[in-house]
Design a protein around this motif. Structure first.
Motif, PDB file in Angstrom:
ATOM      1  N   SER A 117       0.823  -1.210   0.000  1.00 28.18           N
ATOM      2  CA  SER A 117       0.000   0.000   0.000  1.00 28.18           C
ATOM      3  C   SER A 117       0.858   1.262   0.000  1.00 28.18           C
ATOM      4  O   SER A 117       0.377   2.347  -0.334  1.00 28.18           O
ATOM      5  N   HIS A 121       0.605   7.036  -4.060  1.00 27.11           N
ATOM      6  CA  HIS A 121       0.962   8.419  -3.737  1.00 27.11           C
ATOM      7  C   HIS A 121       0.566   8.722  -2.293  1.00 27.11           C
ATOM      8  O   HIS A 121      -0.417   8.190  -1.780  1.00 27.11           O
ATOM      9  N   GLU A 122       1.321   9.620  -1.655  1.00 25.00           N
ATOM     10  CA  GLU A 122       1.071   9.914  -0.234  1.00 25.00           C
ATOM     11  C   GLU A 122      -0.350  10.423   0.026  1.00 25.00           C
ATOM     12  O   GLU A 122      -0.937  10.144   1.078  1.00 25.00           O
ATOM     13  N   ARG A 123      -0.925  11.149  -0.919  1.00 28.12           N
ATOM     14  CA  ARG A 123      -2.287  11.643  -0.708  1.00 28.12           C
ATOM     15  C   ARG A 123      -3.320  10.537  -0.959  1.00 28.12           C
ATOM     16  O   ARG A 123      -4.446  10.632  -0.485  1.00 28.12           O
ATOM     17  N   GLU A 124      -2.929   9.516  -1.721  1.00 32.34           N
ATOM     18  CA  GLU A 124      -3.784   8.337  -1.874  1.00 32.34           C
ATOM     19  C   GLU A 124      -3.681   7.471  -0.618  1.00 32.34           C
ATOM     20  O   GLU A 124      -4.696   6.963  -0.115  1.00 32.34           O
ATOM     21  N   TYR A 125      -2.470   7.315  -0.118  1.00 31.72           N
ATOM     22  CA  TYR A 125      -2.269   6.517   1.099  1.00 31.72           C
ATOM     23  C   TYR A 125      -3.102   7.093   2.250  1.00 31.72           C
ATOM     24  O   TYR A 125      -3.700   6.346   3.032  1.00 31.72           O
ATOM     25  N   ALA A 126      -3.165   8.412   2.342  1.00 34.13           N
ATOM     26  CA  ALA A 126      -3.916   9.060   3.424  1.00 34.13           C
ATOM     27  C   ALA A 126      -5.386   8.653   3.417  1.00 34.13           C
ATOM     28  O   ALA A 126      -6.051   8.657   4.455  1.00 34.13           O
ATOM     29  N   GLN A 127      -5.902   8.284   2.236  1.00 38.98           N
ATOM     30  CA  GLN A 127      -7.314   7.891   2.108  1.00 38.98           C
ATOM     31  C   GLN A 127      -7.517   6.389   2.320  1.00 38.98           C
ATOM     32  O   GLN A 127      -8.628   5.887   2.181  1.00 38.98           O
ATOM     33  N   GLY A 128      -6.414   5.668   2.594  1.00 39.33           N
ATOM     34  CA  GLY A 128      -6.525   4.221   2.769  1.00 39.33           C
ATOM     35  C   GLY A 128      -6.588   3.462   1.464  1.00 39.33           C
ATOM     36  O   GLY A 128      -7.016   2.306   1.422  1.00 39.33           O
ATOM     37  N   LEU A 129      -6.161   4.093   0.400  1.00 36.18           N
ATOM     38  CA  LEU A 129      -6.228   3.446  -0.916  1.00 36.18           C
ATOM     39  C   LEU A 129      -5.209   2.324  -1.040  1.00 36.18           C
ATOM     40  O   LEU A 129      -4.078   2.437  -0.580  1.00 36.18           O
ATOM     41  N   THR A 130      -5.631   1.256  -1.683  1.00 37.43           N
ATOM     42  CA  THR A 130      -4.768   0.123  -1.978  1.00 37.43           C
ATOM     43  C   THR A 130      -4.923  -0.198  -3.468  1.00 37.43           C
ATOM     44  O   THR A 130      -5.813   0.348  -4.139  1.00 37.43           O
ATOM     45  N   VAL A 228      -3.037   7.636  -9.416  1.00 39.48           N
ATOM     46  CA  VAL A 228      -3.945   7.115 -10.443  1.00 39.48           C
ATOM     47  C   VAL A 228      -4.992   8.164 -10.845  1.00 39.48           C
ATOM     48  O   VAL A 228      -5.320   8.318 -12.016  1.00 39.48           O
ATOM     49  N   ALA A 229      -5.508   8.898  -9.875  1.00 42.44           N
ATOM     50  CA  ALA A 229      -6.561   9.875 -10.187  1.00 42.44           C
ATOM     51  C   ALA A 229      -6.032  11.057 -10.984  1.00 42.44           C
ATOM     52  O   ALA A 229      -6.818  11.838 -11.529  1.00 42.44           O
TER      53      ALA A 229
ATOM     54  N   TYR B  29      -2.226  16.036  -6.686  1.00 43.66           N
ATOM     55  CA  TYR B  29      -1.231  15.090  -6.160  1.00 43.66           C
ATOM     56  C   TYR B  29       0.155  15.730  -6.186  1.00 43.66           C
ATOM     57  O   TYR B  29       0.665  16.090  -7.262  1.00 43.66           O
ATOM     58  N   VAL B  65      -7.483   1.272   8.526  1.00 39.05           N
ATOM     59  CA  VAL B  65      -8.460   1.938   7.652  1.00 39.05           C
ATOM     60  C   VAL B  65      -9.831   1.313   7.872  1.00 39.05           C
ATOM     61  O   VAL B  65      -9.947   0.091   8.040  1.00 39.05           O
ATOM     62  N   ASN B  69     -14.419   0.555   3.206  1.00 37.16           N
ATOM     63  CA  ASN B  69     -13.954   1.900   2.889  1.00 37.16           C
ATOM     64  C   ASN B  69     -14.557   2.298   1.551  1.00 37.16           C
ATOM     65  O   ASN B  69     -14.173   1.790   0.514  1.00 37.16           O
ATOM     66  N   LEU B  73     -14.104   8.446  -7.182  1.00 35.24           N
ATOM     67  CA  LEU B  73     -13.293   9.238  -8.112  1.00 35.24           C
ATOM     68  C   LEU B  73     -14.144  10.425  -8.518  1.00 35.24           C
ATOM     69  O   LEU B  73     -15.240  10.251  -9.064  1.00 35.24           O
ATOM     70  N   GLN B  84     -12.218   9.272   0.268  1.00 33.29           N
ATOM     71  CA  GLN B  84     -13.247   8.562   1.015  1.00 33.29           C
ATOM     72  C   GLN B  84     -14.598   9.258   0.871  1.00 33.29           C
ATOM     73  O   GLN B  84     -14.693  10.483   0.924  1.00 33.29           O
ATOM     74  N   ARG B 105      -7.436   7.554   8.746  1.00 31.27           N
ATOM     75  CA  ARG B 105      -6.712   6.343   9.159  1.00 31.27           C
ATOM     76  C   ARG B 105      -6.535   6.421  10.666  1.00 31.27           C
ATOM     77  O   ARG B 105      -6.172   7.481  11.195  1.00 31.27           O
TER      78      ARG B 105
END
Lengths: 367, 122
Positions: A117, A121-130, A228-229, B29, B65, B69, B73, B84, B105
């Motif tokens: 995970s 990207h760090e801003r994706e990680y903050a959202q819990g993205l995997t 990705v976004a 980003y 998390v 979740n 997009l 989220q 988180r």
């Protein structure tokens, strides 16, 4: 290559050694012939407490004196190592040995999940993205935009599992039905368990030289955005498209020449998107081709005859090398009859993808 | 300020994008320079209201998390974001905005807004 399995008894170094020695034997080479060793691996430091894996393998294999390096490109480490080996041959090495190896069972599931995970990207990680999160969003967009039935994704899993039944090296040698796939637990809606690859241990290796019965016609890599976004369209994976265009540009081949393809199906949706990005099918149509059997073993483009990441397994750094091993077997006509692509295939393609399209490597082979 | 400065000052609030001081280009980003003109100096910009393009509900999540979740997009004009989602009643095509204060988180020191249907946020 070694068997791909959920939990190998061998250490990561022994997995690598076994695969390498099998490849050297197949090529009738001695360790002393190896001028260049390239090890594709993603997480040996994090999961196996094995820093310097390439240097450690040098002595296990008895190739002291060879140039050696580890190549890390997350899930595409294997193809990047192949790329490095091809460059070594072009640079004057007579024999390059490429080993892809990963032992994901070396860490607790939570630790592996955390390591993977962190690719985002760090801003994706903050959202819990995997990675499954991205696949879920892409699948949702694909089904909605092209009015695709959910069964179409399951068809990819069914095909790849069926191919793996006949692959003695595959992690999952069991058939599944569309109904079973559709009833499996949700991972990232609309994707379910059978839409997702698993964690795997295993190794694969190839020997590269200037002579042989299978040739690397072209290999090329390309990167995409980290986040990705940040891509304009969630269904476009520019790194795959560009790597494919660059690889074909280095060959005399075109898409129509490809008889067999190993596609990075970490998620079923990726097999469809990558087939479209590589130019085999128009956007929004690969699902119809799959349902029509065009990508089956006896279809016009056999896709993932070894079971793909979905059923053969996905030991990160080994996957890209295992794709090349599968293509070599197919182009030589050496695959078991039950999964040999009919009609004496002459051209094969592999696409190995890091992250969710951060970095892709495409290889075109002829036999 | 640079993007590092913006991150430090705004603690990466989820409802803020970067805006180039030189050409006005926006992105979400973090990157070192403006992708259009290469300028390092940035400011931040509230995203406002966007449209949900796709979504997923992730049932298998990292330990820290929430599970499930729900993620969306969203296109905010020229900027796209995956973040989220708050609540259940939001569909593709709905207008959404960042709202509320939530722990994204476990262990996060700060709270952040989540994507919320505009009607609910109002």
């Amino acid at each position: 290559m070694t068997a791909f399995e959920s939990e190998a008894d061998r250490s990561i170094l022994e997995l690598g050694r076994l695969a390498a020695e099998r490849a050297l034997s197949d090529a009738a080479c001695e360790p002393s012939d190896v001028a260049s060793l390239h090890v594709g691996n993603a997480l040996a430091g994090e999961l196996n407490a094995q820093a310097g894996i390439a240097n450690a393998l040098v002595s296990r294999l008895g190739v002291e004196g060879a140039r050696a390096d580890r190549v890390e490109n997350t899930s595409a480490s294997g193809a990047s190592a192949i790329h490095r080996g091809v460059e070594a041959i072009a640079g004057g090495a007579d024999v390059a040995l490429v080993v892809g190896v990963e032992k994901m069972s070396g860490g607790e599931t939570a630790a592996v999940t955390e390591s993977i995970s962190r690719l985002v990207h760090e801003r994706e990680y903050a959202q819990g993205l995997t990675l499954p999160s991205f696949a879920g969003i892409a699948a949702d967009a694909y089904l909605d935009r092209y009015d695709v039935p959910r069964e179409a994704l399951a068809t990819v899993a069914v095909k790849n599992h069926e191919n793996a039944v006949h692959n003695q090296f595959a992690q999952f040698r069991t058939s599944v039905t569309v109904e079973e796939a559709l009833e499996s637990p949700v991972i990232a809606a609309p994707l379910r368990l059978f839409d997702c690859c698993s964690m795997t241990d295993g190794a694969a290796a190839v020997v590269l030289s200037r002579e042989g019965d299978v040739s690397v016609e072209g290999v090329a890599g390309a990167t995409g955005t980290h986040a990705v976004a940040a891509r304009p369209d969630p269904l476009k994976i520019t790194s795959v498209r560009t790597a494919g265009e660059r690889a074909f540009a280095r060959t005399a081949c075109d898409r129509d020449d490809v008889d067999v393809a190993c596609i990075h199906d970490a998620f079923t949706i990726l097999e469809l998107l990558e087939l479209e990005e590589l130019g085999f099918y128009d956007a929004g149509t690969a699902w119809r081709a799959t349902q029509a059997g065009e990508t089956a073993l006896d279809g016009q483009l056999a896709v993932n005859p070894g079971g793909g990441l979905k059923a053969r397994g996905h030991p990160l750094g080994a996957t890209g090398v295992s794709q090349i091993v599968e293509l070599v077997w197919q182009l030589r006509g050496d695959a078991p009859t039950a999964r040999q692509v009919p009609g004496e295939p002459e051209t094969g393609l592999a696409i190995n993808v890091a992250g969710f399209g951060n970095n892709s490597v495409c290889t075109v082979l002829s036999g | 300020m640079t993007t590092d400065g913006a991150n430090a000052n705004d603690r990466m609030r989820t409802d803020l994008a970067f805006r180039c001081e030189q050409c006005g280009h926006r992105w979400y980003y973090t990157r070192g320079r403006c992708p259009d003109c290469g300028e390092e100096e940035v400011t931040t910009d509230e995203l406002g209201v966007g449209e949900l393009l796709a979504s997923t509900r992730v049932d298998v999540t990292p330990e820290d998390v929430r599970s499930p979740n729900r993620l969306g997009l969203v296109a905010f004009d020229d900027v796209q974001v995956i973040a989220q989602l708050d609540g259940e009643g939001v569909s593709v095509g709905d207008r959404v905005t960042f709202s509320g204060e939530h722990t994204l988180r476990e262990g996060d020191e700060q709270t952040h807004p989540r994507l919320t249907p505009v009607a609910t946020a109002e």
